[in-house]
Design a protein around this motif. Structure first.
Motif, PDB file in Angstrom:
ATOM      1  N   GLY A 118       5.091  -4.124 -11.148  1.00 56.00           N
ATOM      2  CA  GLY A 118       5.090  -2.687 -10.894  1.00 56.00           C
ATOM      3  C   GLY A 118       4.819  -1.908 -12.170  1.00 56.00           C
ATOM      4  N   LEU A 119       5.372  -2.402 -13.306  1.00 58.23           N
ATOM      5  CA  LEU A 119       5.177  -1.683 -14.566  1.00 58.23           C
ATOM      6  C   LEU A 119       3.796  -1.930 -15.145  1.00 58.23           C
ATOM      7  N   PHE A 120       3.376  -3.219 -15.153  1.00 61.98           N
ATOM      8  CA  PHE A 120       2.157  -3.541 -15.885  1.00 61.98           C
ATOM      9  C   PHE A 120       0.986  -3.939 -14.997  1.00 61.98           C
ATOM     10  N   GLY A 121       1.217  -4.078 -13.686  1.00 58.21           N
ATOM     11  CA  GLY A 121       0.162  -4.525 -12.778  1.00 58.21           C
ATOM     12  C   GLY A 121      -1.152  -3.776 -12.938  1.00 58.21           C
ATOM     13  N   PRO A 122      -1.087  -2.418 -12.902  1.00 56.68           N
ATOM     14  CA  PRO A 122      -2.346  -1.667 -13.004  1.00 56.68           C
ATOM     15  C   PRO A 122      -3.125  -1.982 -14.279  1.00 56.68           C
ATOM     16  N   PHE A 123      -2.419  -2.351 -15.373  1.00 54.29           N
ATOM     17  CA  PHE A 123      -3.140  -2.671 -16.613  1.00 54.29           C
ATOM     18  C   PHE A 123      -3.705  -4.079 -16.573  1.00 54.29           C
ATOM     19  N   LEU A 124      -3.036  -4.966 -15.814  1.00 50.07           N
ATOM     20  CA  LEU A 124      -3.489  -6.351 -15.737  1.00 50.07           C
ATOM     21  C   LEU A 124      -4.692  -6.497 -14.811  1.00 50.07           C
ATOM     22  N   ALA A 125      -4.835  -5.555 -13.883  1.00 49.74           N
ATOM     23  CA  ALA A 125      -5.905  -5.672 -12.889  1.00 49.74           C
ATOM     24  C   ALA A 125      -7.265  -5.738 -13.592  1.00 49.74           C
ATOM     25  N   PRO A 126      -8.064  -6.738 -13.265  1.00 47.62           N
ATOM     26  CA  PRO A 126      -9.369  -6.882 -13.931  1.00 47.62           C
ATOM     27  C   PRO A 126     -10.314  -5.725 -13.620  1.00 47.62           C
TER      28      PRO A 126
ATOM     29  N   ARG B 100       2.897  -1.007  -7.782  1.00 51.13           N
ATOM     30  CA  ARG B 100       3.569   0.134  -8.395  1.00 51.13           C
ATOM     31  C   ARG B 100       4.180   1.114  -7.386  1.00 51.13           C
ATOM     32  N   PRO B 101       3.411   1.604  -6.398  1.00 50.75           N
ATOM     33  CA  PRO B 101       4.064   2.519  -5.439  1.00 50.75           C
ATOM     34  C   PRO B 101       5.225   1.855  -4.712  1.00 50.75           C
ATOM     35  N   THR B 102       5.089   0.550  -4.432  1.00 53.91           N
ATOM     36  CA  THR B 102       6.174  -0.174  -3.776  1.00 53.91           C
ATOM     37  C   THR B 102       7.426  -0.150  -4.657  1.00 53.91           C
TER      38      THR B 102
ATOM     39  N   SER C  62      -1.537   0.515  -2.128  1.00 52.68           N
ATOM     40  CA  SER C  62      -0.235  -0.139  -2.025  1.00 52.68           C
ATOM     41  C   SER C  62      -0.394  -1.345  -1.109  1.00 52.68           C
ATOM     42  N   TRP C  63       0.623  -2.214  -1.126  1.00 53.46           N
ATOM     43  CA  TRP C  63       0.516  -3.434  -0.325  1.00 53.46           C
ATOM     44  C   TRP C  63       0.453  -3.111   1.160  1.00 53.46           C
ATOM     45  N   GLY C  64       1.212  -2.114   1.568  1.00 56.11           N
ATOM     46  CA  GLY C  64       1.179  -1.718   2.980  1.00 56.11           C
ATOM     47  C   GLY C  64      -0.205  -1.212   3.368  1.00 56.11           C
ATOM     48  N   ARG C  65      -0.837  -0.459   2.461  1.00 56.39           N
ATOM     49  CA  ARG C  65      -2.158   0.088   2.740  1.00 56.39           C
ATOM     50  C   ARG C  65      -3.204  -1.022   2.826  1.00 56.39           C
ATOM     51  N   MET C  66      -3.061  -2.051   1.962  1.00 54.46           N
ATOM     52  CA  MET C  66      -3.990  -3.186   2.029  1.00 54.46           C
ATOM     53  C   MET C  66      -3.916  -3.827   3.408  1.00 54.46           C
TER      54      MET C  66
END
Lengths: 331, 306
Positions: free
Chosen positions: B49-57, B102-104, B252-256
């Protein structure tokens, strides 16, 4: 008046008041919604002002908000739900079959799970620390904490898509044109569609009953009356039956509460399985701004919960002598 | 009272005592392997949640995965170009999964904390004062019970633009009743105990008695319901997003799951379904497992034997 009657009377008055407040909140929320379902008609330009006024008058939308509120209250409380705007049918004609569809899916599921998982929970609690206890707790925790649509998706992928043993969607096959409830529900085709959502609902509800029953029996295990039963020479199973009977009350009240909530349908389960229940209908109505349908559906749901709450409280007060009947204002 | 002469030392002592209580409360994690496993999952989830968006390729929404000859890769199975495959719109599933935590996390954390805090406060006040305060507050919980959560949330979200803070607020408004009821009934029994009565007799104000004598004794049950609140909030957020009422600006995961369900690709695109579905199932189950292990510790009636 006896103490119990007074309690009953007070509880009943509170329930009526609650219904009024809940209904008023629904009214306010619905009037806050922007636009109206007629906007599409108006902007299409096919209607002149006179026709628009006529339609608005037909639905009572030309009156003052106070008059609308009074109309709304009297009609809801007398179960006159009006006409669905988008389906141009009386609201009750739309809702009744949907509600029946939800109940026919969820009531048997709830009863099944209440019996099976309570029995399993009692057995697990009696055999505390066994593999069965741990296993049943982990699996029901997984099933009750995972949102129900995810469980449903997994089941569809496994049983409908890969094993292809049951259909994934709907309540009857597309070609079926049943007439009346009997023809709809008494058929192999229905059963075929029923198995999967029924199973998911049973599993979803199982966790709470299992834990309630298990905790109840664990609490009773050390108590004096069971020592007496053991001394009397009752077998393990007979002792468990005594312990279980004494932990039935929380299960019974929980069952009553759940029964009230069933009138909401299981929205997400119905959406995933395209089950034509009341929950799915409500989501559709909200998306299409069909006010009369929305307010009737929410009213039915709220009323069911209020009645179930009342019933649960009365049951509890009636069966449990240790509960003080003056509303719990003193310990 | 001697403590009045040294208010600061008194304060430190209290903070210290409180910290010891909190630390002791978490000791159960070392003993229960399931709760420990749950804790590991939660830690991993917080990290995502904290770093996911930065890790995303790639950018989860803007970027389109292209294969050879510059063609958009739609619904392609996991490959070197996209480790978890692509969606029907040619987006990278791995990036969406990483960014979608993150939103989750935000809704789960703040929704859970808000539910716990509000419910705890109302439960303590209601149980402590009793009388008409109790009556009013408990009828308020009855009211939130009778208004069905999902339909009301959907209605509110149709006339307010969904964003994660609004969703968090709605969840708190509907869920505080759960801890409130349980905390209240605990307070009812604590209230009559001797130490509370002697505090009142020695002249402690209502506020002081509530804060220093009643509240610490019902704190464990407040923690427990905060944990459950986190799980409920995550489930509610995912469900709302699945129905199409999530924050439209965030993946978000729900949206996916909504997108794969709506596009009718559940049958083929397992790589698109599994990451968000397993993610949500894992985090909610872990939080519940931790809560349940904790319940074993704080419920004296279940502790009796063994």
């Amino acid at each position: 008046m006896t103490k119990f009657q007074r309690f009953l009377f007070k509880r009943l008055a509170v329930s009526i008041l609650l219904t009024l407040v809940a209904v008023s909140i629904i009214f306010v929320v619905l009037r806050l919604l922007p636009g109206s379902p007629f906007e599409a008609l108006v902007t299409s330009g096919n209607l002149n002002q006179e026709q628009i006024d006529e339609i608005r008058a037909m639905y009572g939308l030309d009156q003052s908000i106070g008059a609308q509120y009074v109309n709304y209250l009297t009609s809801l409380l007398t179960f006159q739900f009006g006409y669905s705007i988008l389906r141009s049918q009386p609201v009750w004609d739309v809702l009744e079959p949907r509600l029946i569809n939800s109940l026919i899916l969820l009531v048997p599921a709830l009863v099944t799970t209440a019996i099976l998982s309570s029995a399993l929970g009692m057995y697990a609690g009696w055999n505390r620390g066994s593999g069965l206890e741990k296993g049943s707790i982990i699996s029901t925790t997984l099933l009750r904490s995972t949102p129900v649509f995810i469980t449903a998706i997994f089941f569809i992928i496994v049983f409908a898509y890969n094993l292809e043993v049951v259909p994934a969607l709907g309540m009857r096959s597309i070609r079926a044109t049943p007439d009346g409830y009997l023809e709809t529900f008494v058929s192999l085709d229905f059963l075929h569609h029923y198995v999967l959502p029924f199973t998911v609902a049973v599993l979803y509800y199982s966790g709470d009953f299992l834990l309630l029953a298990r905790n109840g029996v664990v609490e009773k295990r050390g108590s004096e009356f069971l020592k007496l039963h053991r001394a009397k020479g009752l077998s393990e199973m007979e002792q468990l039956a005594r312990a279980g009977r004494n932990s039935m009350l929380p299960i019974l009240t929980y069952f009553t509460l759940r029964l009230g909530m069933i009138f909401q349908g299981l929205i997400l389960l119905e959406v995933v399985f395209s089950w034509p229940g009341i929950g799915r209908e409500l989501v559709l109505a909200i998306q299409q701004q069909d006010y009369p349908l929305v307010q009737a559906a929410v009213f039915i749901m709220a009323l069911a919960v209020i009645i179930a709450n009342l019933l649960a409280d009365v049951l509890y007060a009636y069966f449990d002598p240790t509960v003080s009947t003056n509303g719990g204002s003193s310990a | 009272m001697s403590t009045e002469t040294k208010p600061e030392a008194e304060l430190y002592e209290r903070v210290d005592a409180l910290w010891t209580i909190v630390r002791d409360q978490f000791a159960f994690l070392r003993r229960d392997p399931l709760a420990f496993a749950g804790m590991v999952v939660v830690a991993a989830f917080v990290f995502l949640g904290l770093f996911g968006p930065f890790l995303a390729p790639h950018d989860p929404i803007e970027y389109t995965v292209r294969g050879d000859a510059n063609s958009v890769l739609r619904l392609s199975a996991p490959s070197a170009d996209a480790f978890l495959g692509t969606t029907a719109y040619g987006k990278d599933v791995l990036s969406q999964f990483l960014a979608g935590a993150r939103p989750t996390l935000i809704v789960g954390l703040f929704g859970g904390l808000g539910t716990g805090a509000l419910g705890f406060a109302i439960g303590v006040v209601s149980g402590y004062y009793g009388g008409w305060v109790d009556e009013v507050l408990m009828r308020l919980t009855d009211l939130t019970f009778s208004l069905p959560f999902m339909p009301m949330a959907l209605l509110l979200l149709t006339f307010m633009t969904p964003n994660i803070w609004l969703i968090t607020a709605i969840i708190v408004v509907f869920l505080w009743k759960m801890p409130a009821r349980v905390v209240r009934s605990e307070v009812l029994s604590v209230r009559e105990r001797t130490f509370v009565r002697s505090a009142r007799a020695s002249g402690a104000s209502n506020l002081r008695t509530m804060l220093y004598h009643v509240a610490p004794n019902v704190l464990p049950i407040g923690f427990l319901y905060t944990a459950y609140g986190v799980a409920w909030a995550i489930a509610a957020q995912a469900s709302l997003a699945f129905l199409g009422f999530g924050d439209p600006t965030m993946t978000s995961w729900g949206r996916m799951l909504r997108q794969v369900f709506e596009s009718g690709n559940m049958r083929v695109a397992w790589w698109w379904v599994l990451p968000p579905a397993l993610g949500i199932a894992a985090i909610t189950t872990s939080v519940f497992l931790i809560g349940r292990a904790y319940e074993e510790v704080i419920n004296p009636e279940i502790q009796t034997d063994q």
